[in-house]
Scaffold this active site. Structure first.
Site, PDB file in Angstrom:
ATOM      1  N   GLY A 102     -14.798  21.413 -22.355  1.00 48.50           N
ATOM      2  CA  GLY A 102     -15.980  21.770 -21.562  1.00 48.50           C
ATOM      3  C   GLY A 102     -16.983  20.784 -21.146  1.00 48.50           C
TER       4      GLY A 102
ATOM      5  N   ASN B  17      -7.028  29.575 -21.503  1.00 43.86           N
ATOM      6  CA  ASN B  17      -7.517  30.263 -22.823  1.00 43.86           C
ATOM      7  C   ASN B  17      -9.227  30.494 -22.088  1.00 43.86           C
ATOM      8  OD1 ASN B  17      -9.555  30.589 -24.907  1.00 43.86           O
ATOM      9  ND2 ASN B  17      -9.664  28.445 -25.444  1.00 43.86           N
ATOM     10  N   TRP B  18      -9.357  32.032 -22.101  1.00 40.41           N
ATOM     11  CA  TRP B  18     -10.591  32.482 -21.247  1.00 40.41           C
ATOM     12  C   TRP B  18     -11.812  32.352 -22.094  1.00 40.41           C
ATOM     13  CZ3 TRP B  18      -8.355  37.420 -18.531  1.00 40.41           C
ATOM     14  CH2 TRP B  18      -7.292  37.074 -17.761  1.00 40.41           C
ATOM     15  N   LYS B  19     -11.543  32.247 -23.338  1.00 35.29           N
ATOM     16  CA  LYS B  19     -12.668  32.340 -24.348  1.00 35.29           C
ATOM     17  C   LYS B  19     -13.407  33.608 -24.170  1.00 35.29           C
ATOM     18  CE  LYS B  19     -12.468  27.164 -24.111  1.00 35.29           C
ATOM     19  NZ  LYS B  19     -13.492  26.091 -24.121  1.00 35.29           N
TER      20      LYS B  19
ATOM     21  N   GLY C  60      -9.005  25.478 -20.165  1.00 31.81           N
ATOM     22  CA  GLY C  60     -10.325  26.598 -20.221  1.00 31.81           C
ATOM     23  C   GLY C  60     -11.137  27.008 -19.113  1.00 31.81           C
ATOM     24  N   GLY C  61     -11.990  26.231 -18.718  1.00 28.91           N
ATOM     25  CA  GLY C  61     -12.784  26.514 -17.711  1.00 28.91           C
ATOM     26  C   GLY C  61     -12.106  26.830 -16.373  1.00 28.91           C
TER      27      GLY C  61
ATOM     28  N   SER D  74     -10.931  19.912 -20.391  1.00 31.12           N
ATOM     29  CA  SER D  74     -11.280  19.612 -18.912  1.00 31.12           C
ATOM     30  C   SER D  74     -10.032  19.329 -17.917  1.00 31.12           C
ATOM     31  CB  SER D  74     -12.572  18.445 -18.918  1.00 31.12           C
ATOM     32  OG  SER D  74     -13.511  18.778 -19.606  1.00 31.12           O
TER      33      SER D  74
ATOM     34  N   GLU E 162      -6.454  18.628 -28.513  1.00 28.61           N
ATOM     35  CA  GLU E 162      -7.751  18.863 -27.604  1.00 28.61           C
ATOM     36  C   GLU E 162      -8.837  18.250 -28.258  1.00 28.61           C
ATOM     37  OE1 GLU E 162      -7.629  22.798 -25.493  1.00 28.61           O
ATOM     38  OE2 GLU E 162      -8.433  23.234 -27.332  1.00 28.61           O
TER      39      GLU E 162
ATOM     40  N   HIS F  96      -8.619  26.716 -32.690  1.00 26.49           N
ATOM     41  CA  HIS F  96      -9.339  26.193 -31.725  1.00 26.49           C
ATOM     42  C   HIS F  96     -10.705  25.526 -32.119  1.00 26.49           C
ATOM     43  CE1 HIS F  96     -11.862  25.507 -27.913  1.00 26.49           C
ATOM     44  NE2 HIS F  96     -10.590  25.768 -27.333  1.00 26.49           N
TER      45      HIS F  96
ATOM     46  N   GLU G 250     -13.579  25.287 -31.250  1.00 26.76           N
ATOM     47  CA  GLU G 250     -14.893  26.119 -31.331  1.00 26.76           C
ATOM     48  C   GLU G 250     -14.836  27.105 -32.402  1.00 26.76           C
ATOM     49  OE1 GLU G 250     -14.402  27.631 -27.225  1.00 26.76           O
ATOM     50  OE2 GLU G 250     -14.878  25.675 -26.353  1.00 26.76           O
TER      51      GLU G 250
HETATM   52  P1  PGA Z   1     -11.929  23.105 -20.986  1.00 25.26           P
HETATM   53  O1  PGA Z   1     -11.565  23.935 -22.439  1.00 25.26           O
HETATM   54  O2  PGA Z   1     -10.623  22.995 -20.039  1.00 25.26           O
HETATM   55  O3  PGA Z   1     -13.195  24.221 -20.338  1.00 25.26           O
HETATM   56  O4  PGA Z   1     -12.428  21.654 -21.428  1.00 25.26           O
HETATM   57  C1  PGA Z   1     -10.177  23.733 -22.930  1.00 25.26           C
HETATM   58  C2  PGA Z   1     -10.124  24.734 -24.132  1.00 25.26           C
HETATM   59  O5  PGA Z   1     -11.164  24.547 -24.891  1.00 25.26           O
HETATM   60  O6  PGA Z   1      -9.202  24.942 -24.572  1.00 25.26           O
END
Ligand code: PGA
Length: 244
Positions: free
Chosen positions: A170, A6-8, A222-223, A201, A164, A93, A95
């Site tokens: 994050g 997930n590149w956001k 994500g990251g 993470s 999640e 998600h 976010e």
């Molecule tokens: P993260 O994000 O790996 O940076 O914690 C995961 C996500 O939000 O899908």
């Protein structure tokens, strides 16, 4: 096993294409036994699809609307995603839930439209730190999972649920393999979904212990998905585990 990146709100079309070409090369010999997905921002979908043509890596969007078209400023429909070459979408998600008013109801509507439109779906669920500390993890997961299950009553291989925990996204604070396994087993007891991904993470250093849990069927990253070498390393770990 499914590994999704997930590149956001990172990587425009040029960077997306470059990343995807490198990923294609890095994964070519090892992609067996693992499905790989990247989810770029909307405007990079097409570039990612083009760069991955001929590779087994699928491109998903990070969201999708439930109507075909209409007065929905800032939204994208299933048909529009398909036209861009996307094969699926992430929905719900945390976010989106925390910063953009996404609810269980809108998440379910998005999941249903995507599913009915032939897109793969990764539906995200997860408790906040306050909810976990108040002992509410299971009721929260039950509410979130049942909302999706009500609209997609017969899950199949194109639907995945991503657990999640919000406190692990994050933050560098990963759920222990035991915490992840407990939540995944609970979700599986609620809904017979084939793939339950862990997210929060995930990185090359902790991917193996998480993916080795019996009810962890993949990861939403994500990251660590923004760097092609670390994302490919997680994919290789998944491939190795799914062969063993
Ligand atoms: P993260 O994000 O790996 O940076 O914690 C995961 C996500 O939000 O899908």
């Amino acid at each position: 096993m499914l590994i999704a990146g997930n590149w956001k709100m990172f990587k425009g079309p040029g960077e997306a294409a470059e990343f995807c070409r490198s990923l294609f090369e890095e994964l070519e010999p090892v992609a067996d036994g693992v499905s790989v997905v990247v989810a770029p921002p909307f405007t990079s979908l097409h570039a990612a699809v083009e760069a991955l043509r001929g590779s087994p890596v699928a491109v998903y969007a990070q969201n999708v609307h439930w109507d075909q078209d209409g007065a929905y400023t800032g939204e994208i429909s299933v048909d529009m995603l398909r036209a861009a070459g996307a094969e699926g979408a992430i929905v719900g998600h945390s976010e989106r839930r925390q910063s953009f008013g996404e609810t269980d109801e809108t998440t379910a509507r998005r999941a249903q439209a995507a599913f009915e439109g032939g897109l793969g779906v990764i539906a995200c669920v997860g408790e906040t730190l306050e909810e976990r500390e108040a002992g509410e993890t299971e009721p929260v997961l039950r509410r979130q999972v049942e909302a999706v299950a009500a609209t997609v009553p017969q899950p199949d291989a194109t639907l995945a649920v991503a657990y999640e925990p919000v406190w692990a996204i994050g933050t560098g604070r990963t759920a222990t393999p035991e915490i992840a396994e407990e939540a995944h087993a609970f979700i599986r007891s609620l809904y017979p979904v084939e793939q339950i991904l862990y997210g929060g993470s995930v990185k090359p250093e902790n991917a193996e212990e998480l993916l080795a849990q019996p009810d962890v069927d993949g990861a939403l990253v994500g990251g660590a998905s923004l760097d092609v070498h670390s994302f490919a390393a997680i994919c290789r770990t998944a491939a190795r585990l799914s062969r063993s």
